[in-house]
Each structure stands twice: as C-alpha cells, then as structure tokens.
Design an enzyme around this catalytic site. Sequence first.
Site, PDB file in Angstrom:
ATOM      1  N   ARG A 114      19.674  19.325  -3.658  1.00 51.73           N
ATOM      2  CA  ARG A 114      18.701  20.030  -4.490  1.00 51.73           C
ATOM      3  C   ARG A 114      19.257  20.299  -5.890  1.00 51.73           C
ATOM      4  NH1 ARG A 114      15.170  25.425  -2.846  1.00 51.73           N
ATOM      5  NH2 ARG A 114      13.488  25.018  -4.341  1.00 51.73           N
ATOM      6  N   THR A 181      16.520  20.254   2.501  1.00 49.32           N
ATOM      7  CA  THR A 181      17.499  20.449   1.433  1.00 49.32           C
ATOM      8  C   THR A 181      17.942  21.898   1.427  1.00 49.32           C
ATOM      9  OG1 THR A 181      17.959  19.934  -0.889  1.00 49.32           O
ATOM     10  CG2 THR A 181      15.875  21.059  -0.413  1.00 49.32           C
ATOM     11  N   CYS A 182      18.893  22.211   0.557  1.00 51.90           N
ATOM     12  CA  CYS A 182      19.444  23.564   0.513  1.00 51.90           C
ATOM     13  C   CYS A 182      18.513  24.518  -0.243  1.00 51.90           C
ATOM     14  CB  CYS A 182      20.810  23.561  -0.170  1.00 51.90           C
ATOM     15  SG  CYS A 182      22.061  22.614   0.709  1.00 51.90           S
ATOM     16  N   THR A 183      18.607  25.803   0.101  1.00 45.70           N
ATOM     17  CA  THR A 183      17.879  26.856  -0.589  1.00 45.70           C
ATOM     18  C   THR A 183      18.618  28.167  -0.381  1.00 45.70           C
ATOM     19  OG1 THR A 183      15.595  27.607  -1.013  1.00 45.70           O
ATOM     20  CG2 THR A 183      16.311  27.640   1.277  1.00 45.70           C
TER      21      THR A 183
END
Length: 215
Positions: A114, A181-183
């Site tokens: 991301r 994805t990352c968050t």
Amino acid sequence: MAVSVFGELLITAGLILGLFVAYSLWWTNVQADQEARKQGDAVRDRWAGGPGALDTKDGIGFLHVPGMKAGEILVKKGTDPKILNNGVAGYYTKPVKSALPEDDKGNFSLAAHRDGHGAKFHNIDKLKDGDPIVFESKDKWYVYKVYAKLAETSKFNVDVLDEVPKESGKKKPGRFITLTTCTPVYTSTYRYVVWGELERVEKVDNERTPPKELR
C-alpha cells in the site's frame, strides 16, 4: 555551547529521518515501478511468441483496477516481500492456496503493497461496490465486480482468503477475487480487504481490445 550542539544534532537527525522517509515512500516506488515495467514487458513479449504453458514464475497476467488508478499491475506467484517489493501483486500460495481465474470455482486472492515499493494497492480504500476489477491473461479477460469490503482485520485472519469467503457474506462456492493490503496507511498493523465476484469472461481478440470497463 551545549544547547547549540544539541540543536545541531536534532537538525541532523531530522534531515536523516527526512531522507529515510523520502527513500521509503518515493525512491522505492521509482525503483519498483521501473522493475515492474521491465518484468511486465518480458511477460508480454512471451505472449507475443505464441501458445505456451502458463508461466507462474515470471507472471500470469495483469490486474486492472480503474478505481485504484494504479495502472496495470503484473501478477506473480507468491506474496514474499522479495516478490511484492518489485511493484507487483502476488497471489497466495500459503497459508491458504489461491485459486486461479481459470478455475471453475475458488478465490483468486492477491496481496500488494500500500505504501512504498510501487504502492499498487495504495488507493484500495477508494473502491466501491460495483467497481470493476479486471484480470488480463494471455487469452482472456476476467471481469469481476466489487461486492464487499473489510476496512480492518487482523493480519492473522486468513479466513478472508477461503475458497468461500464467508466474512464477505458468501455462503456458496463461486469464482471470487480478494485484494489484501496493509492498513492504516504507512503501517502494517492490520489488513484491508476487498472482495469481488466474477461477472463474465471475454476472449482476447487480435487487437487485445479491453472490456468496456477499461475503455
């Protein structure tokens, strides 16, 4: 004198931190995009060579997601950072093995960065229900439509990759796609998930005319 020296040290530390941030969030994107284009061009060159077996090592096709404004994204086998750092998306081989688009049923589950290293899924939070997710293989276009999202879940939640992703509301087998994805942004604390379902498949013509969703 001591105060002056301390101030200079703080300024130096700030400059070093700024350079590190610039490297992480800008320069790694530049490098990754260059490598992704190189690898993508190699895949298309092979496609131009005529029929052949599915290439799972160097790339199986390209992801097109207009809502993320990331351009075409090369898709490769595996989600190891060594793969994703090259500005591509990877399909899962573990802890849950991904299906492939041509399979009669299953979940084509993908991951990409991301932030930094191409940041191909940076705008994943912009996707809305009904938005197209198109996968381009050598001979077919697979058109999926977004139907559910999960804005935050544990990085250890592998259920989102299941053949039937129940957290998305599905109860029966189908042909799904999952983007992960990352968050939050600039962290890797949690995972952001988007699910899509296959709407149709189109054959690639001689001009490689894209589906209407990409025109």
